[in-house]
Design an enzyme around this catalytic site. Sequence first.
Site, short mmCIF file in Angstrom:
data_model
loop_
_atom_site.label_atom_id
_atom_site.label_comp_id
_atom_site.label_asym_id
_atom_site.label_seq_id
_atom_site.Cartn_x
_atom_site.Cartn_y
_atom_site.Cartn_z
N PHE A 126 0.79 -1.03 0.01
CA PHE A 126 0.06 -0.22 0.00
C PHE A 126 0.90 1.37 0.07
O PHE A 126 1.60 1.74 1.10
CB PHE A 126 -1.01 0.02 1.10
CG PHE A 126 -1.32 -1.59 1.44
CD1 PHE A 126 -2.17 -2.28 0.48
CD2 PHE A 126 -1.14 -2.14 2.69
CE1 PHE A 126 -2.37 -3.56 0.87
CE2 PHE A 126 -1.52 -3.25 3.07
CZ PHE A 126 -2.22 -4.03 2.18
N ASP A 149 4.46 -5.68 3.63
CA ASP A 149 3.98 -4.29 3.72
C ASP A 149 3.85 -3.90 5.58
O ASP A 149 4.20 -3.05 5.93
CB ASP A 149 2.61 -3.91 3.33
CG ASP A 149 2.33 -2.53 3.51
OD1 ASP A 149 2.45 -1.72 2.73
OD2 ASP A 149 1.71 -2.21 4.45
N ASP A 173 2.25 4.26 0.61
CA ASP A 173 1.82 5.54 1.47
C ASP A 173 3.08 6.55 1.58
O ASP A 173 3.94 6.45 0.71
CB ASP A 173 1.31 5.17 2.63
CG ASP A 173 2.10 4.35 3.62
OD1 ASP A 173 3.55 3.92 2.91
OD2 ASP A 173 2.01 3.77 4.60
#
Length: 306
Positions: free
Chosen positions: A213, A283, A215
């Site tokens: 993800f 992650d 970010d």
Amino acid sequence: MEAVRASAAWVASRSSHVTVDLQEIEKVVDKIQGNVPKVEWDFEGIHYFDNGPLTVQYLFVLDALNFCFWPDKDLSYDHLASGLKLALEKDKTALDANRLQNYTGPEIRQLLNWPRPLPIEEERVRLLHEVGLELERSFGGEAANLVKAAGNSAATLIELITRHFPGFRDHSLYKGHQVFLYKRAQIFVADLWGAFKGQNYGEFHDINSITIFADYIVPAVLRELGILKYGSNLSCSIDSNSEIVPGSEEEVEIRACSIYAVEKMRDLISKKFGKQLLSIDIDLWLWSCGVQNMALSHHRTLSIYY
């Protein structure tokens, strides 16, 4: 998500501000011997969970709002997750679709027990309204029905989310090419999988299709590990806390190259050690490393996508 993987690889092959160092990936993989420390979902005990549809509703609202904390140095993801949890424990109807459509900025703050305006608060209000309206219009008001409609497919669920909820369409245009990153849609799938331990609403036959993800925190950790290398101008911008323009080449490269790097790490672990790791596990490990070292410099972009 094949579209995310392909986009990330396309950007990485043309990147001019960010480089993925394959030798450093191999060093990291050898150092950990292909063993990524297991980080359990909700390891901090901050999420609502009742093993039913209300948990799904909670997670969908959480991930609709899960972006851009850094402009307020005191605000973190924990405040969002635990604030919504406490709100639900006080009032089980707090996240009902009809109520989501009517929340104001001050009411969201009250819901989260937060004393001042949230970063990009107007967008948070708009996204809550969007979620409430579309859940009511297409899914009987329940995010659980959205999940059921995916038929235990993570890829199908992400396709449904991005089709029905524009606020989850994490796209960028890079050198004339459309790039798909889908941070919040993918993290909703991962949250379901983690919360329900791969069962019930968290059962997905293709959970291995999910990428990391992209970010703020994961790229900062990859940079600290030496896996991501930034050009001098980008390094100066990040280290001086200057804002990076959303949709700029620099911003897209940071996020896409992070995904590409972890896919390379995952492939190398499989090749050298015969271990089939999920990107979700990598992650969670990288993210937990980052939150334990908040001194790491990260890029700063005002974005609703992460």
